[in-house]
Design a protein around this motif. Structure first.
Motif, short mmCIF file in Angstrom:
data_model
loop_
_atom_site.label_atom_id
_atom_site.label_comp_id
_atom_site.label_asym_id
_atom_site.label_seq_id
_atom_site.Cartn_x
_atom_site.Cartn_y
_atom_site.Cartn_z
N VAL A 1 -7.65 1.98 2.76
CA VAL A 1 -7.92 1.01 3.82
C VAL A 1 -6.72 0.09 4.04
O VAL A 1 -6.34 -0.20 5.18
CB VAL A 1 -9.19 0.20 3.49
N PHE A 2 -6.10 -0.35 2.96
CA PHE A 2 -4.93 -1.23 3.03
C PHE A 2 -3.80 -0.54 3.79
O PHE A 2 -3.20 -1.12 4.70
CB PHE A 2 -4.52 -1.60 1.60
N TYR A 3 -3.50 0.70 3.43
CA TYR A 3 -2.41 1.42 4.10
C TYR A 3 -2.73 1.61 5.58
O TYR A 3 -1.88 1.38 6.45
CB TYR A 3 -2.16 2.77 3.44
N LEU A 4 -3.95 2.05 5.88
CA LEU A 4 -4.31 2.28 7.28
C LEU A 4 -4.26 0.99 8.09
O LEU A 4 -3.85 1.01 9.27
CB LEU A 4 -5.70 2.92 7.35
N LEU A 5 -4.65 -0.13 7.50
CA LEU A 5 -4.56 -1.41 8.19
C LEU A 5 -3.11 -1.76 8.50
O LEU A 5 -2.77 -2.10 9.64
CB LEU A 5 -5.21 -2.51 7.35
N GLN A 6 -2.26 -1.69 7.48
CA GLN A 6 -0.86 -2.08 7.70
C GLN A 6 -0.15 -1.11 8.64
O GLN A 6 0.72 -1.53 9.43
CB GLN A 6 -0.13 -2.16 6.36
N GLY B 1 5.47 3.53 1.87
CA GLY B 1 4.74 2.29 1.63
C GLY B 1 4.65 1.44 2.87
O GLY B 1 5.48 1.55 3.79
N ARG B 2 3.63 0.59 2.89
CA ARG B 2 3.47 -0.42 3.94
C ARG B 2 3.16 -1.74 3.25
O ARG B 2 2.23 -1.84 2.45
CB ARG B 2 2.30 -0.06 4.87
N PHE B 3 3.96 -2.76 3.56
CA PHE B 3 3.83 -4.04 2.88
C PHE B 3 2.84 -4.97 3.59
O PHE B 3 2.69 -4.93 4.82
CB PHE B 3 5.19 -4.74 2.78
N SER B 4 2.19 -5.81 2.81
CA SER B 4 1.35 -6.87 3.34
C SER B 4 2.18 -7.79 4.22
O SER B 4 3.37 -8.02 3.96
CB SER B 4 0.74 -7.68 2.19
N THR B 5 1.57 -8.33 5.25
CA THR B 5 2.22 -9.36 6.07
C THR B 5 1.57 -10.72 5.84
O THR B 5 1.76 -11.65 6.63
CB THR B 5 2.18 -8.98 7.56
N LEU B 6 0.84 -10.85 4.73
CA LEU B 6 0.27 -12.13 4.33
C LEU B 6 1.24 -12.87 3.41
O LEU B 6 2.03 -12.24 2.71
CB LEU B 6 -1.05 -11.91 3.58
N PRO C 1 -7.90 -18.45 -11.28
CA PRO C 1 -6.91 -17.46 -11.71
C PRO C 1 -6.50 -16.54 -10.58
O PRO C 1 -7.34 -15.97 -9.88
CB PRO C 1 -7.64 -16.70 -12.83
N ALA C 2 -5.19 -16.40 -10.39
CA ALA C 2 -4.67 -15.58 -9.29
C ALA C 2 -3.29 -15.07 -9.64
O ALA C 2 -2.54 -15.72 -10.37
CB ALA C 2 -4.61 -16.40 -8.00
N ALA C 3 -2.94 -13.91 -9.12
CA ALA C 3 -1.62 -13.33 -9.33
C ALA C 3 -1.34 -12.31 -8.25
O ALA C 3 -2.27 -11.68 -7.72
CB ALA C 3 -1.54 -12.66 -10.71
N VAL C 4 -0.06 -12.14 -7.93
CA VAL C 4 0.34 -11.07 -7.03
C VAL C 4 0.17 -9.74 -7.75
O VAL C 4 0.56 -9.60 -8.91
CB VAL C 4 1.80 -11.25 -6.58
N SER C 5 -0.43 -8.77 -7.08
CA SER C 5 -0.56 -7.42 -7.64
C SER C 5 0.45 -6.49 -6.98
O SER C 5 0.67 -6.57 -5.77
CB SER C 5 -1.98 -6.89 -7.42
N GLN C 6 1.01 -5.61 -7.78
CA GLN C 6 2.01 -4.66 -7.28
C GLN C 6 1.41 -3.29 -6.96
O GLN C 6 2.13 -2.41 -6.49
CB GLN C 6 3.12 -4.49 -8.33
N THR C 7 0.12 -3.10 -7.22
CA THR C 7 -0.50 -1.82 -6.91
C THR C 7 -1.96 -2.00 -6.53
O THR C 7 -2.71 -2.69 -7.21
CB THR C 7 -0.41 -0.82 -8.08
N ALA C 8 -2.35 -1.36 -5.44
CA ALA C 8 -3.74 -1.36 -5.00
C ALA C 8 -4.44 -0.08 -5.42
O ALA C 8 -5.52 0.23 -4.93
CB ALA C 8 -3.80 -1.52 -3.48
N GLY C 9 -3.82 0.69 -6.34
CA GLY C 9 -4.40 1.93 -6.79
C GLY C 9 -4.17 3.06 -5.80
O GLY C 9 -3.32 2.99 -4.91
N ALA D 1 0.86 -1.18 0.00
CA ALA D 1 0.00 0.00 0.00
C ALA D 1 0.89 1.23 0.00
O ALA D 1 1.95 1.24 0.64
CB ALA D 1 -0.89 0.01 1.24
N ILE D 2 0.47 2.28 -0.71
CA ILE D 2 1.27 3.49 -0.77
C ILE D 2 0.56 4.64 -0.05
O ILE D 2 -0.66 4.68 0.03
CB ILE D 2 1.62 3.89 -2.22
N ASN D 3 1.36 5.56 0.45
CA ASN D 3 0.85 6.63 1.31
C ASN D 3 0.36 7.81 0.48
O ASN D 3 0.90 8.92 0.55
CB ASN D 3 1.94 7.07 2.29
N VAL D 4 -0.70 7.57 -0.31
CA VAL D 4 -1.26 8.65 -1.12
C VAL D 4 -2.74 8.41 -1.36
O VAL D 4 -3.18 7.27 -1.52
CB VAL D 4 -0.51 8.80 -2.47
#
Length: 209
Positions: A148-153, A113-118, A133-141, A85-88
């Motif tokens: 929400v992702f950044y605030l959680l991490q 940035g704050r990284f996932s711990t999963l 179908p699944a893939a790692v994503s490098q951006t959550a927009g 997650a990025i701080n923006v």
């Protein structure tokens, strides 16, 4: 009482009748309860700040072993756990409260940035083995999902009372790409993998762009 898993999804937004992320979260919960896990679910508003605040309150209340927040990524064709997650905050469209922040920080003076711990690579590998179908994503927009992702991490990284809690974010595609039942099964499968996996799989999951 501490629970095993907290799952969140979002309310509908931008004129949609449903949000596939909430359908996935509420569909995964009974599948996980069937195997004896204590699970809570939470539908979040599509609002900068408020969604993260409500998720943080639920995390502090339940102190789960695992938190997986989910959101909709229309246009994607796979289940995509997010790496970072990025701080923006930079809104292409207003949120459900009418807010349209531009180039604003999620947390002033927070890290970029704050990284996932999963174990995101183990999670995607498990889905691939199941034919989903699944893939790692490098951006959550830069919209409310990333917010929400950044605030959680950020919460998990800075609140000492949550030292044993891991968390992250998963995007699900629209139902015309992955139906709601499959998305729910996928989220339950990823949750199971995350609970059983401490160190992530050492496999490639990068991208050229």
């Amino acid at each position: 009482m501490r629970i095993d898993v907290l799952l969140s999804g979002f309310a509908p937004f931008d004129g949609a009748a449903v949000n596939e992320s909430w359908e996935a979260a509420r569909g995964a919960a009974p599948l996980l309860r069937e195997v004896g896990l204590a699970v809570e679910t939470l539908e979040l508003p599509v609002e900068f700040g408020e969604g993260g605040r409500l998720l943080a309150a639920a995390v502090r209340q339940h102190v789960p072993r695992l938190v997986i927040a989910t959101g909709l990524a229309a246009g994607r064709t796979a289940i995509t756990p997010e790496r970072v997650a990025i701080n923006v905050r930079d809104a292409r469209i207003p949120d459900n409260a009418g807010a349209s922040p531009v180039d604003a920080p999620v947390v002033p003076d927070g890290p970029a940035g704050r990284f996932s711990t999963l174990p995101i690579k183990a999670m995607t590998a498990a889905l691939a083995a199941d034919g989903i179908p699944a893939a790692v994503s490098q951006t959550a927009g830069t919209y409310v999902c990333n917010d929400v992702f950044y605030l959680l991490q950020h919460l998990l990284a800075t609140d000492a009372s949550l030292t044993g809690t891991r968390g992250g974010f998963v995007h699900v595609p629209a139902a015309d790409a992955v139906d709601s039942e499959t998305a729910a099964r996928a989220l339950a499968r990823m949750t199971d993998v995350a609970l059983r996996t401490e160190a992530d799989a050492a496999v490639a999951g990068g991208a050229e762009h």
